[in-house]
Design an enzyme around this catalytic site. Structure first.
Site, PDB file in Angstrom:
ATOM      1  N   GLU A 327       0.843  -1.197   0.000  1.00 44.01           N
ATOM      2  CA  GLU A 327       0.000   0.000   0.000  1.00 44.01           C
ATOM      3  C   GLU A 327       0.880   1.250   0.000  1.00 44.01           C
ATOM      4  O   GLU A 327       0.729   2.137  -0.840  1.00 44.01           O
ATOM      5  CB  GLU A 327      -0.900  -0.019   1.233  1.00 44.01           C
ATOM      6  CG  GLU A 327      -1.764   1.220   1.389  1.00 44.01           C
ATOM      7  CD  GLU A 327      -2.465   1.264   2.735  1.00 44.01           C
ATOM      8  OE1 GLU A 327      -3.395   2.076   2.871  1.00 44.01           O
ATOM      9  OE2 GLU A 327      -2.084   0.504   3.658  1.00 44.01           O
ATOM     10  N   HIS A 328       1.786   1.342   0.961  1.00 40.49           N
ATOM     11  CA  HIS A 328       2.746   2.449   1.055  1.00 40.49           C
ATOM     12  C   HIS A 328       4.150   1.891   0.837  1.00 40.49           C
ATOM     13  O   HIS A 328       4.528   0.912   1.478  1.00 40.49           O
ATOM     14  CB  HIS A 328       2.707   3.112   2.430  1.00 40.49           C
ATOM     15  CG  HIS A 328       1.352   3.585   2.850  1.00 40.49           C
ATOM     16  ND1 HIS A 328       0.530   2.851   3.686  1.00 40.49           N
ATOM     17  CD2 HIS A 328       0.672   4.728   2.554  1.00 40.49           C
ATOM     18  CE1 HIS A 328      -0.594   3.522   3.890  1.00 40.49           C
ATOM     19  NE2 HIS A 328      -0.536   4.654   3.215  1.00 40.49           N
TER      20      HIS A 328
END
EC number: 1.1.1.23
Length: 436
Positions: A327-328
């Protein structure tokens, strides 16, 4: 926390537990949500009031009384510090500026003299945004969901938020006004999702639902998909930091904990080519954990789903990142712009030693609603595109149909669809003209 070496033969087996987090919704949860959705469809406002009493411990005579008034929003502004109002306003302005660049216009192609082709871009009429109100309050979620909807030109933005005790966090209300939210209801859980999807006497039916929530909210969104659009099924938050031994361990540790404090299922992973650096980061995480107000949550997350992984090379670390599609993704390396072209799968990418993931969470500009659980392989961050729909435009003049009609008829014939072909040939031959 696991300290692993990607070159070990048992690495995949040891890492599997982290990848599997939150995979099982459970039939029990799904059945509970199905029952709630069916109940809201059948009983509407009455069911909403019952679930609000049960889950939020909030008594109300009507769903209309659960709608936040303008006076309540005014009062929220009076309770929020000036510097906090300024920060939220700045975030809205920056997020709006970034999303303006994503807008697409209706276009027409006039490359052929007798045929006109194009695409019409139309904003959705009404959207619902879900703002979580559980273990923390998130005005940034309001901004990241409502602002791109407004930039897209959505006609009405309806917000729902669970309010145990009956009060919505004042910062959330300030963010809602700045972001252009039209209506706010003190409703949460699967019942709020059902109300937005199907409508009740008081809660309007929407075209799309966006925003994060707990497992019941995520399951409800999955089950109403098709009746309405949804953004994505968001799982627990995650961060992966790629490191080459450069930088400051305390900075990396702080970034890892910025995800761990979200909830116990959040995953924070460092993959580095320098074992010693990884050991120093792990030690720094332990030191910083003791300083956090959300230590219990962050510690459970770190101990269960945290990892420091040693890679043999930067390319090996990059390949690992592309495989899990975080996601990040932070590129905490000496030359992040050299690494960037090699990244294929990530929700958001943060470059260099002075770009913490938190910058993207709040006011850098890009959206923080990101694909989780490896879905960055095929999903994108929330954007203006999520709040518009596109229609194809086709115009043939008589000469245009005469020019291409033969090909249309032949393809219809080879597919065995006679009426398709006749809808063209009847025009080419002029049949039916005498029967006008």
């Amino acid at each position: 926390m696991k300290f692993l070496d990607i070159r070990d033969t048992n690495f995949d087996m040891e890492f599997a537990a982290i990848l599997a987090r939150g995979e099982e919704t459970g039939r029990e949860v799904e059945q509970v949500v199905l029952d709630i959705i069916a109940d809201v469809r059948a009983r509407g406002d009455e069911a909403l009031l019952e679930y609000t009493r049960r889950f939020d411990r909030l008594e109300a005579d009507s769903v209309a009384s659960l709608q936040v008034t303008e006076d309540e929003v005014d009062y929220a502004f009076a309770r929020v510090k000036d510097e906090e109002i300024a920060a939220l306003k700045l975030a809205v302005e920056r997020v709006a500026r970034f999303h303006e660049k994503q807008k697409q216009e209706t276009w027409l192609s006039t490359g052929e003299p007798d045929i006109l082709l194009g695409q019409m871009v139309t904003p959705l009429e009404r959207v619902g945004i879900y703002v979580p109100g559980g273990k923390a309050s998130y005005p940034s979620s309001v901004i990241m969901n409502a602002v791109p909807a407004r930039v897209a030109g959505v006609g009405e933005v309806v917000m729902v938020a669970p309010t145990p005790g009956g009060e919505i966090n004042p910062h959330v209300l300030v963010a809602a006004r700045f972001s252009g939210v039209d209506r706010i209801f003190r409703l949460g859980g699967a019942q709020a999702v059902a109300a937005l999807a199907y409508g009740t006497a008081t809660v309007p039916k929407v075209d799309k639902i966006t925003g994060p929530g707990n497992i019941y909210v995520a399951t409800a969104k999955k089950l109403v998909f098709g009746q309405v659009g949804i953004d994505m099924i968001a799982g627990p938050s995650e961060i992966l930091v790629i490191n080459d031994g450069s930088g400051t361990p305390a900075h990396i540790a702080a970034d890892l904990l910025s995800q761990a404090e979200h909830d116990e299922l959040a995953s924070s992973i460092l993959i580095t080519t320098d074992r010693g650096f990884g050991e120093r980061v792990a030690a720094e995480v332990e030191r910083q954990l003791a300083e956090l107000s959300r230590e219990t949550i962050a510690r459970r997350s770190w101990e269960t789903y945290g990892a420091v992984i040693v890679a043999g090379s930067l390319d090996e670390a990059i390949a690992f990142s592309n495989r899990i599609a975080p996601e990040h993704l932070e590129l905490a390396v000496t030359n992040p712009f050299d690494v960037l072209p090699k990244i294929r799968n990530a929700g958001a990418i943060f470059l260099g030693h002075f770009t913490p993931e938190a910058a993207g969470d709040y006011l850098a500009g890009p959206n923080h609603t990101l694909p989780t659980g490896g879905t960055a392989r095929f999903f994108s961050p929330l954007s203006v595109d999520d709040f518009v729909k596109k229609s194809s435009i086709v115009y043939f003049s008589e000469s245009g149909l005469n020019r291409l009609g033969g090909g249309i008829v032949r393809i219809a014939e080879l597919e065995g669809l006679e009426a398709h072909g006749r809808s063209v040939s009847v025009r080419l031959k002029g049949e039916g003209e005498a029967r006008k």
